[in-house]
Design an enzyme around this catalytic site. Structure first.
Site, PDB file in Angstrom:
ATOM      1  CG  HIS A   1      40.881  27.921  35.313  1.00 48.86           C
ATOM      2  ND1 HIS A   1      39.750  28.032  34.521  1.00 48.86           N
ATOM      3  CD2 HIS A   1      41.812  28.717  34.716  1.00 48.86           C
ATOM      4  CE1 HIS A   1      39.988  28.850  33.516  1.00 48.86           C
ATOM      5  NE2 HIS A   1      41.244  29.284  33.611  1.00 48.86           N
ATOM      6  CD  GLU A   2      44.824  30.194  36.975  1.00 48.18           C
ATOM      7  OE1 GLU A   2      45.795  30.313  36.191  1.00 48.18           O
ATOM      8  OE2 GLU A   2      43.699  30.671  36.734  1.00 48.18           O
TER       9      GLU A   2
ATOM     10  CG  HIS B   1      46.007  28.220  32.371  1.00 45.36           C
ATOM     11  ND1 HIS B   1      45.806  28.441  31.032  1.00 45.36           N
ATOM     12  CD2 HIS B   1      45.000  28.883  33.010  1.00 45.36           C
ATOM     13  CE1 HIS B   1      44.722  29.188  30.850  1.00 45.36           C
ATOM     14  NE2 HIS B   1      44.213  29.466  32.042  1.00 45.36           N
TER      15      HIS B   1
END
Length: 508
Positions: free
Chosen positions: A473-474, A477
């Site tokens: 998920h990060e 980003h």
């Protein structure tokens, strides 16, 4: 063949135990070792061949950090067993509350907030027991203020302009060991506009006095904050196993105070306090008392008030007492960019390490500080991550912390995924930059990530299950993606108000 209520309650306990054990990735043998039991006993309890005991339930609750769920199932079973004429049950509080190895335990906390002369005086008294295996030499305490709790945007701006200072707190701390009251030194850990973290040190000018395993001690600390920075609320957060929590508000009677309360936990949204607040008039003062036994870990209890004969505090944007703001507004007020900001769609810039080590360390410090703030805003039972672009910093850096809040966050500098497992699953994800919704996202069950160290060298780390999901998920980003870009077309988002898995870890 029908089963009795007692049998059904025992089955419910066994199922809860198994769910948390597998959620932590532990075998029955590993759990038994951590609890100090024979492996066959854990197997027999899960297999419904043995009934749980109070000692077993307490140890399982402490080891698995089940936020009170395992203990609640045992209490339900134990109450039904008592009605059915089962074995004699020890009264609450008898014997040792938690087993050795648990760490620090709060046997009793008494928190008092007194308002006088336009200033709030906070005094905390904690009776601690070291159930661990190592001496304790310091204890972490937190001070958080929020002038406008119903409007985080305004409150955040107010505290930037009028920051809380250590000088005005006038923090004092003491160690009471059987009548001997020793002053304690303290050292700042985090210093933010509206938030302070302090280590109380088990030492003073006369030497050190660690809290050794098996010993008890009472800590007292006090500070003060002016009404210009302290809003009409007083919150206690349960961060250590706690046996009894008592809260008192001491307010002037001529202000005609009206007091109410609310609680939240990892497994439930905000709700009224389960037991009433007791009012006591004492001369020109009014005291409001509330207490609870065995509060679950990470629960938060908040008492709020207003003075009926005083002008109401300014409530911007039309919000009155008890007003609510969207979850995304709370994140925005903490400084986290929200979906729609252009920076969230741009790939982050790689650090040139070791030449830009100082820049990288500054970015990581910013990320560390926001993780501390986030713990005050929301219980992250699935773990939490934050990437630099979410703070408006276009650098390739992120921190990821697992569900265990005591664990150190994983630092990712210039990360890239170099391998993934073929096996995937779908779980609901949330995002600090899109916090009003949850979405069902497919992810690999394992990812291998190459990332940089401060000196520019690179390592490869393998992450599985929950950590694999958080890390992926990060990294998204840092590549300019949000989780909605990973969702299967046509699958709808779920408003956070309708999402029912808040407070529960992902299941594997």
């Amino acid at each position: 063949m029908t089963t009795s209520p007692v049998e059904r309650a025992a089955e419910s306990f066994a199922a809860e135990l198994a769910r948390h054990r597998t959620g932590r990735g532990l075998s029955k043998k590993q759990l038994a070792t951590l609890m100090g039991f024979d492996p066959s006993y854990v197997s027999h309890v899960e297999g419904r061949r043995h009934r749980p005991t109070e000692d077993f339930a307490r140890r399982a609750e402490a080891v698995l950090e089940a936020s009170g769920a395992i203990w609640q199932r045992f209490r339900e079973y134990d109450e039904l067993r008592g009605r059915a004429g089962g074995p004699h049950r020890e009264p609450p509080g008898s014997g040792q509350w938690l087993p050795p190895g648990t760490g620090l335990v709060v046997e009793r906390e008494t928190a008092t907030l007194t308002y006088t002369d336009e200033r709030y005086h906070c005094a905390i008294r904690r009776e601690l027991y070291n159930a661990g295996t190592e001496p304790v030499t310091r204890y972490l305490v937190r001070v958080a203020v929020d002038r406008y709790p119903n409007d985080p945007v305004h409150s955040n701006r107010h505290h930037r302009e009028h920051p809380l200072t250590f000088a005005e707190l006038q923090l004092q701390a003491y160690r009471d060991d059987g009548g001997t009251r020793e002053p304690m030194r303290w050292r700042a850990k985090h210093d933010r506009d509206a938030f302070k973290e302090v280590w109380l040190l088990f030492e003073n000018e006369e030497g050190r006095f660690p809290l050794y395993p098996g010993d008890r001690v009472t800590l007292e600390y006090a500070y003060r904050v002016g009404r210009d920075k302290w809003g009409p609320w007083f919150q206690r957060a349960v961060r250590l196993p706690t046996r009894h929590l008592a809260v008192r508000l001491d307010l002037p009677a001529d202000h005609e105070p009206k007091v109410w309360g609310a609680e939240t936990s990892l497994s439930s949204e905000e709700a009224p306090l389960r037991t009433p607040i007791q009012r006591h008039d004492e001369g020109g003062r009014v005291c409001f008392d509330w207490a609870t036994d065995d509060p679950p870990l990470n629960a938060r209890y908040r008492m709020q008030w207003r003075f009926r004969n005083q002008p109401p505090d300014e409530e911007p944007d039309g919000l009155g007492p008890g007003g609510r703001v969207r979850a995304s507004d709370r994140m925005r007020a903490a400084g986290i960019l929200q979906r729609g900001d252009d920076l969230l769609w741009q790939p982050a810039r790689q650090f040139d390490l070791p030449h830009e080590e100082r820049v990288a360390r500054d970015v990581v410090d910013r990320l560390s500080a926001i993780l501390v703030r986030l713990d005050e805003l929301h219980p992250f039972s699935k773990g939490v991550g934050i990437a630099a672009p979410q703070l408006g910093l276009g650098w390739a850096a992120a921190l990821v912390r697992p569900a265990d809040r005591a664990a150190e966050p994983v630092m990712l500098l210039n990360p890239r995924v170099v391998d993934t497992a073929s096996d995937t699953d779908e779980q609901y994800e949330g995002c600090l930059s899109f916090f009003d919704h949850r979405g069902l996202v497919p992810r690999p069950l394992r990812i291998d990530v190459e990332h940089a160290q401060w000196d520019g060298s690179r390592v490869i780390t393998s992450f599985e299950h929950a950590m694999a999901r958080l890390v992926a998920h990060e990294i998204d980003h840092l590549e300019g993606r949000l989780y909605v870009d990973r969702m299967t077309p046509g699958v709808p988002l779920v408003p956070v108000e309708e999402y029912r898995e808040t407070g529960h870890p992902w299941r594997y």
